[in-house]
Design an enzyme around this catalytic site. Sequence first.
Site, PDB file in Angstrom:
ATOM      1  N   PHE A 128       0.817  -1.220   0.000  1.00 52.06           N
ATOM      2  CA  PHE A 128       0.000   0.000   0.000  1.00 52.06           C
ATOM      3  C   PHE A 128       0.848   1.267   0.000  1.00 52.06           C
ATOM      4  CE2 PHE A 128       0.835  -0.045   4.534  1.00 52.06           C
ATOM      5  CZ  PHE A 128       0.738   1.281   4.930  1.00 52.06           C
ATOM      6  N   LYS A 129       2.112   1.150   0.417  1.00 50.85           N
ATOM      7  CA  LYS A 129       2.969   2.335   0.462  1.00 50.85           C
ATOM      8  C   LYS A 129       3.127   2.982  -0.923  1.00 50.85           C
ATOM      9  CE  LYS A 129       3.870   1.451   4.828  1.00 50.85           C
ATOM     10  NZ  LYS A 129       5.139   1.111   5.424  1.00 50.85           N
ATOM     11  N   ASP A 130       2.964   2.171  -1.982  1.00 56.76           N
ATOM     12  CA  ASP A 130       3.087   2.717  -3.341  1.00 56.76           C
ATOM     13  C   ASP A 130       2.033   3.782  -3.624  1.00 56.76           C
ATOM     14  OD1 ASP A 130       5.246   1.097  -4.238  1.00 56.76           O
ATOM     15  OD2 ASP A 130       3.877  -0.561  -4.645  1.00 56.76           O
TER      16      ASP A 130
END
Length: 487
Positions: A128-130
């Site tokens: 999810f960091k993307d």
Amino acid sequence: MKYLSTRGHAGQPANPEFCDILLGGLAPDGGLYLPETYPQVTRAELDAWRGLSYAELAFAILSKFITDIPAADLKAICAKTYTAEVYRHVRAGGDARDITPVHWLEKDADGRGRLGLLELSNGPTLAFKDMAMQLLGNLFEYVLAKRGETINILGATSGDTGSAAEYAMRGKHGVRVFMLSPHGKMSAFQRAQMYSLQDDNIFNIAVTGMFDDAQDIVKAVSNDHAFKARHKIGAVNSINWARVAAQIVYYFKGYFAATTSNDEQVAFCVPSGNFGNICAGHIARQMGLPVAKLILATNENDVLDEFFRSGVYRPRKAAETHVTSSPSMDISKASNFERFVFDLVGRDPSKVAALWAEVDAGRAFDLSGTDEFARIGAFGFVSGASSHADRLATIRKVYERYGVMIDTHTADGVKVAWERAADVPAGVPVLVLETALPVKFAETIVEALGREPERPADLEGIEKLPQRVEVMAPDADAIKRFIAQRT
């Protein structure tokens, strides 16, 4: 939009705007940046936003926080960032054009979604960091070019932030990345994603300690204002406001996907270690998004669950931090929690400064029995924790019941979502925020299911690639020397 520090002294300029704080992390007083006020979203805006593409919605929401980048430029940055080509690793049957599709696990008798996964792991590093980091990379490049400047990014990762940052910044003009990670504490896939990068502007440092040791080094360097200025140190960890702002977008997108009318509510269950992801949900709710509950899920490192149950915030030392099978949450000092506490104590910076003086001295603080802690319910928070045995059982149950394979952190979220279902009003759907794709934690998937998770074709054999990493002691001065020699 102007910004302030949670501890009262935002530095110069005294009332910074977005671009003034984009390239940094901590405020000069050690606090975190937040908007002076949260922009409010009207019902007319919610009605107009339903049906927008992800890039269009990102522009609409971020425009409320970013007022010092021309609208046309910001719109172009959002359009460049949120494309089906970048977020291409969708589940079978999903549509990459949605960027963050909802995959329903449970529906009611009328076919309405009851429990779903908000897919946030379709980007290049499968985490999810993307969602925020890709935007951050494009914002950095834009602002640096406008100002004719360069930056040296210093970050710490417990697993996914590092690779997301490096993939977002690799090859970016005027940017170097120095990423600290806990030596031997990440999965083999996570290490390979980071350490296999050979780009000249990427430097990986494995610290012989826990994530909190690495995070403390980042804070120590950031608080050395002379070094920070001389070497142009910036931050991409979740303490960076731009990352939190970018994450607000997918709460709105998830809400629209899970409802048919803006009269409805949604609950979100968020696996959380550093409090950055769920902090974005808190801000979305403060802006007026109809969020019934924010369910916080931790692993064995339950410092946040302990606070929401008891009112005591008790950061652990590195030696007390558990090494778990959901390693991205192996954190016992949640950096973004200060942003929520700032709101909880009525945005009083003197109270926050006093509380964090205790934290910075290695002590706990206790809000139990206070008016502030009594307000927790008004912010919609409930919480729970998960263990390794819980993760294995949840991964098996989700796979056997729904034919869906989930990663370890998402399993923590699903377990707690089931556990806290009674706290959610009847008829309100629950979206668990997916943290990563299962392949990033293959060892535990094999333990749970007896089979290897599928992996995208473009990441086959990544563990066999040559790796480039420097192993160092958790010594801030040594890290500063390492940076100085390469800048």
